[in-house]
Enzyme design. Structure first.
Site, short mmCIF file in Angstrom:
data_model
loop_
_atom_site.label_atom_id
_atom_site.label_comp_id
_atom_site.label_asym_id
_atom_site.label_seq_id
_atom_site.Cartn_x
_atom_site.Cartn_y
_atom_site.Cartn_z
N LEU A 131 0.83 -1.21 0.00
CA LEU A 131 0.00 0.00 0.00
C LEU A 131 0.87 1.26 0.00
CD1 LEU A 131 -2.66 -0.97 2.70
CD2 LEU A 131 -3.04 -0.79 0.24
N ALA A 132 2.01 1.21 0.66
CA ALA A 132 2.91 2.34 0.76
C ALA A 132 4.31 1.84 1.02
CB ALA A 132 2.46 3.29 1.87
N SER A 135 11.46 4.63 3.41
CA SER A 135 12.86 4.23 3.53
C SER A 135 13.09 3.21 4.64
CB SER A 135 13.73 5.46 3.78
OG SER A 135 13.28 6.13 4.95
N ILE A 136 12.24 3.21 5.65
CA ILE A 136 12.42 2.31 6.79
C ILE A 136 11.62 1.02 6.60
CG2 ILE A 136 12.15 2.04 9.28
CD1 ILE A 136 14.27 4.04 8.56
N ALA A 137 10.40 1.13 6.11
CA ALA A 137 9.51 -0.03 6.03
C ALA A 137 8.48 0.19 4.94
CB ALA A 137 8.82 -0.26 7.37
N GLN A 138 7.74 -0.86 4.63
CA GLN A 138 6.61 -0.72 3.73
C GLN A 138 5.41 -1.47 4.31
OE1 GLN A 138 8.19 -2.08 -0.03
NE2 GLN A 138 7.25 -4.10 0.15
N VAL A 139 4.22 -1.14 3.80
CA VAL A 139 2.97 -1.59 4.41
C VAL A 139 2.19 -2.41 3.40
CG1 VAL A 139 0.80 -0.84 5.46
CG2 VAL A 139 2.91 0.43 5.92
N LYS A 153 3.08 -3.89 8.61
CA LYS A 153 4.25 -3.07 8.35
C LYS A 153 5.50 -3.93 8.50
CE LYS A 153 6.14 1.49 9.53
NZ LYS A 153 5.91 2.71 10.35
N ASP A 288 5.41 13.12 14.12
CA ASP A 288 5.57 13.04 12.66
C ASP A 288 4.23 13.37 12.02
OD1 ASP A 288 6.97 12.70 10.33
OD2 ASP A 288 6.82 10.53 10.29
#
Length: 554
Positions: A131-132, A135-139, A153, A288
């Site tokens: 879905l997204a 730089s750190i993770a994706q979902v 995540k 954030d």
């Protein structure tokens, strides 16, 4: 001081990107990069479209190309408008932490390794298309066995090693800045980089992010203003986090909000109120809070609420900083410039030698032009930035622990202005902050604090008479000595006088507190309030006032 470079090839790569984007001044300013100017032709000529861009745009594009650590660094720098030219700060606010996704098969394998079971055993469905991606993770979207929709995540493979290498370089740069920058003692580059490193290390621990989400959800349980998705701990580990799937409209998508019939004025006001509530009621705030992480619930157009996602960066302040910050805000709202000057010195943000009358006059010169405008046109963030710029002339010491708060304040005000360009930030914020601060320091809060301390006092009660006797005996016989290093005699005399003036209220306060503890423990027949005798309550209050009076004399 010798420095050890972690990765020479990486350093050369950074210089190459800076030169390609025509950031020649920056290359010249960094001592490590200066020899590279002789081999500049080997790095290629910049494109014509790059040469036509502003310096801020070129810096933003260079940081985006350098990778996630430099994107984070640029995002945090964008909040330091007291240090950056306005054009560069404006461009850095546009930095987006978005990178191409890694293969869904790798995400599936990472989930299975972390949770110790196959995807088929864990989820009824797992979508390998993310879905997204950041730089750190994706979902990834998924569905639990019981039919509940969730998002999963997953940390990006190898991200920990990449962050460690780049952070080593940032530490090298901070060492150079500390060595060569004329205002390094005020900018405190090592502490700023350490703050960034802590933030990134926290983002790498998804279990910590889940705990953040749980606490924020508990703070706003049943709130009509903010919804926080549930964490599913059975499907979460340090490298994998499974959350309830929520749907909303990004807070900056004005067209979608209007199409859904959302009352944007109410949303803007709630956003400002939520910021102050998180900071000064809970001391735990979403740090954030850009529009990608703050959505609006489309199912409640008349009474809209926010939906928070992505809890990797949360902020809190030491109690002392929270106090000084709130008092500064209140003084600013009340246009009490003398109080602002006093608070900056008392907090230790400025040297004790600062002349208060000069600082007060400088603060008035910054703020008064703003207060001639309608309040709806005043930007709180802009005023604070100008105050920081002015305070730097008086040797303001940068407070790294406030960086996240400054960043969040800028984000929240920016979202509020987008939602309602006519929002009166001051009118919305002032009553909320004053009410929260009154609740934190009013009689009810004092009574609660006293009740919390009673068991501690009971445990210490047997030793207090002897300790008080020993202290008074040493004080009367001159046994308490003051060690002096380099203070002048006048300050020494003033400090000694203040110490003598404190002895009586301190002794009386200690006696009253001890009496309150004994009354609490022994006076079983007295009328009680909240489980504590009235006599103990009044005695404890009197003792607290004595301690307060002693503190006022210090």
């Amino acid at each position: 001081m010798k420095r050890q470079l972690t990765s020479v090839p990486r350093l050369i790569g950074i210089a190459r990107v800076l030169l390609r984007y025509r950031l020649d001044d920056l290359v010249e300013a960094v001592h490590l990069f200066r020899p590279l100017k002789w081999v500049r032709p080997l790095f290629g000529r910049p494109h014509a479209d790059v040469r036509a861009l502003s310096r801020g745009a070129r810096l933003r594009m260079a940081l985006a190309e350098l990778g996630p650590i430099f994107v984070k660094f640029g995002q945090i720098l964008s909040t330091r408008r007291d240090l950056l030219p306005q054009d560069i700060a404006d461009e850095l606010t546009l930095l987006q932490d978005q990178v191409p996704p890694f293969p869904g098969a790798q995400a599936r394998a990472a989930v299975e390794t972390a949770l110790g079971a196959t995807i088929a055993e864990l989820y009824a469905h797992f979508d390998e298309t993310p879905l997204a991606s950041a730089s750190i993770a994706q979902v990834h979207a998924a569905q639990l066995k019981d039919g509940r929709e969730v998002v999963v995540k997953v940390l990006r493979p190898g991200v920990g090693r990449r962050i460690a290498a780049d952070m080593a370089l940032l530490h090298d740069f901070a060492s150079l800045a500390e060595r060569f920058h004329p205002n390094a003692d005020k900018i405190r580059p090592r502490e700023v980089v350490a703050e960034i490193e802590t933030t990134l290390r926290n983002e790498l621990d998804l279990q910590r992010e889940g705990a953040n989400a749980c606490l924020l959800r508990r703070n706003f349980r049943d709130s009509p203003d903010l919804y926080v998705p549930e964490v599913y701990w059975s499907h979460s580990r340090e490298t994998v986090l499974t959350l309830e799937r929520v749907r909303g409209i990004p807070a900056d998508d004005i067209a979608a909000l209007d199409a859904a019939g959302i009352d944007r004025v109410k949303v803007a006001q709630k956003g400002v109120q939520l910021f102050y509530t998180q900071v000064f009621r809970d001391n735990f705030f979403h740090a954030d809070a850009h529009a990608g992480n703050i959505w609006v619930d489309p199912t409640r157009p008349a009474e809209p609420r926010f939906i928070a996602i992505d809890f990797g960066i949360m902020g809190s302040l030491p109690e002392a900083d929270q106090y000084w910050l709130a008092e500064n805000f209140i003084a600013l709202f009340n246009q009490d410039y003398r109080r602002i000057a006093q608070l900056h010195v008392q907090a230790g943000w400025m040297p004790a030698t600062t002349r208060l009358d000069e600082l007060e006059a400088a603060t008035r010169a910054v703020c008064e032009p703003y207060f001639t405008r309608p309040l709806s046109e005043i930007s709180l963030a802009e005023v604070l930035v100008k105050l920081f710029q002015t305070a730097r002339r008086y040797e303001l010491t940068i407070q790294p622990q406030l960086i996240l708060l400054q960043k969040t304040l800028l984000n929240i005000e920016g979202i509020g202005r987008q939602l309602d360009p006519k929002i009166d930030i001051w009118a919305v914020a002032k009553p909320v902050l004053e009410r929260l601060w009154r609740d934190r320091h009013g009689p009810a809060a004092l009574w609660k604090a006293l009740r919390r301390r009673v068991p501690e006092w009971l445990a210490a009660a047997p030793d207090m008479p002897q300790l008080l006797h020993d202290y008074l005996q040493k004080a009367s016989s001159g046994g308490i000595q003051m060690r002096v290093h380099s203070e002048d005699l006048r300050n020494l005399h003033a400090d000694a006088s203040a110490s003598r003036a404190q002895i009586v209220p301190l002794a009386l306060g200690a006696t009253l507190i001890l009496s309150a503890v004994l009354l609490y423990a022994l006076d079983g027949a007295a009328p009680r309030f909240g489980g504590v005798p009235w006599t103990a309550w009044f005695t404890a209050i009197a003792g607290t006032l004595c301690f307060w009076a002693a503190n006022r004399r210090s």
